[in-house]
Design an enzyme around this catalytic site. Structure first.
Site, PDB file in Angstrom:
ATOM      1  N   ASP A  91       0.882  -1.164   0.000  1.00 27.96           N
ATOM      2  CA  ASP A  91       0.000   0.000   0.000  1.00 27.96           C
ATOM      3  C   ASP A  91       0.920   1.215   0.000  1.00 27.96           C
ATOM      4  O   ASP A  91       1.380   1.643   1.052  1.00 27.96           O
ATOM      5  CB  ASP A  91      -0.907  -0.010   1.230  1.00 27.96           C
ATOM      6  CG  ASP A  91      -1.862   1.167   1.252  1.00 27.96           C
ATOM      7  OD1 ASP A  91      -2.310   1.602   0.172  1.00 27.96           O
ATOM      8  OD2 ASP A  91      -2.158   1.672   2.356  1.00 27.96           O
TER       9      ASP A  91
ATOM     10  N   GLU B 245      -1.428  -1.448  -4.906  1.00 27.75           N
ATOM     11  CA  GLU B 245      -2.667  -0.725  -5.138  1.00 27.75           C
ATOM     12  C   GLU B 245      -2.434   0.324  -6.220  1.00 27.75           C
ATOM     13  O   GLU B 245      -1.412   1.008  -6.216  1.00 27.75           O
ATOM     14  CB  GLU B 245      -3.126  -0.064  -3.835  1.00 27.75           C
ATOM     15  CG  GLU B 245      -4.537   0.427  -3.879  1.00 27.75           C
ATOM     16  CD  GLU B 245      -5.038   0.801  -2.499  1.00 27.75           C
ATOM     17  OE1 GLU B 245      -5.869   0.055  -1.964  1.00 27.75           O
ATOM     18  OE2 GLU B 245      -4.588   1.823  -1.964  1.00 27.75           O
TER      19      GLU B 245
ATOM     20  N   ASP C 171      -2.790   1.188   6.862  1.00 26.15           N
ATOM     21  CA  ASP C 171      -1.867   0.943   5.744  1.00 26.15           C
ATOM     22  C   ASP C 171      -1.433  -0.523   5.724  1.00 26.15           C
ATOM     23  O   ASP C 171      -1.307  -1.134   4.662  1.00 26.15           O
ATOM     24  CB  ASP C 171      -0.625   1.835   5.864  1.00 26.15           C
ATOM     25  CG  ASP C 171      -0.979   3.292   6.039  1.00 26.15           C
ATOM     26  OD1 ASP C 171      -1.130   3.985   5.028  1.00 26.15           O
ATOM     27  OD2 ASP C 171      -1.129   3.724   7.197  1.00 26.15           O
TER      28      ASP C 171
END
Length: 185
Positions: free
Chosen positions: A7, A66, A137
């Site tokens: 992330d 992501e 996160d």
């Protein structure tokens, strides 16, 4: 199969390494890289160093990241793009194939809700993986890894109308790696 989920962020970069053996998922390692209050180039350098060390230690076979959220401000999107570039470079330098997933796709595969909030992501990480992520996160990175494993394990198509339903079905077939607080799988 061992997958690294990332992330990306310039202030906090979540990571989650998840192993799948059959339908069983196990967290190998997870956390958040926090480079401190430094100029941007130095923060990105520290994140790159941290990801390099993590990849050498955990030895994932693939990486999943992501994709950029387009609703952010142009400045935020630019900064996120730089952090994503570091994550992609670390994976490429290690020779890992990289797969990208939209935030809503990850949330849908992980929780069954493409608009899941931070609390739901944290709860699902605890329930599905037995993990106790301290920050969203970290939970997001674990979710990115699980999303990729679900796609690989159950040949979820990369595009098409049935993608969401197939992702939910694949995630539902995964078993937790540990027992929950009631002692049931």
């Amino acid at each position: 199969m061992i997958v690294l989920g990332i992330d990306p962020g310039s202030r906090r970069c979540g990571y989650g390494v998840v192993a799948r053996e059959g339908a069983r998922l196990t967290v190998v390692e997870s956390g958040v890289l926090v480079p401190g209050d430094l100029p941007m180039a130095q923060r990105l350098g520290r994140i790159l160093d941290g990801l390099d060390a993590l990849i050498a230690r955990a030895r994932p076979l693939e990486a999943s990241v992501e994709s950029v959220f387009s609703g952010a401000s142009p400045r935020s999107a630019l900064v996120l793009g730089q952090a994503r570039g570091v994550a992609l470079a670390a994976a490429a330098r290690a020779g890992l194939p990289v797969f990208e997933y939209a935030p809503s796709e990850v949330k849908l595969a992980f929780t069954g809700n493409g608009r899941a909030g931070k609390d739901q992501m944290l709860r699902t990480a605890r329930m599905l993986l037995g993990a106790a992520p301290g920050l969203s996160d970290e939970a997001d990175a674990l979710a990115i890894a699980v999303c990729h494993l679900a796609r690989r394990a159950f040949a979820v198509p990369a595009a098409g109308a049935g993608r969401a339903a197939a992702a939910r079905a694949a995630a539902a077939r995964l078993r937790p790696s540990r027992r929950d607080h009631r002692g049931t799988p």
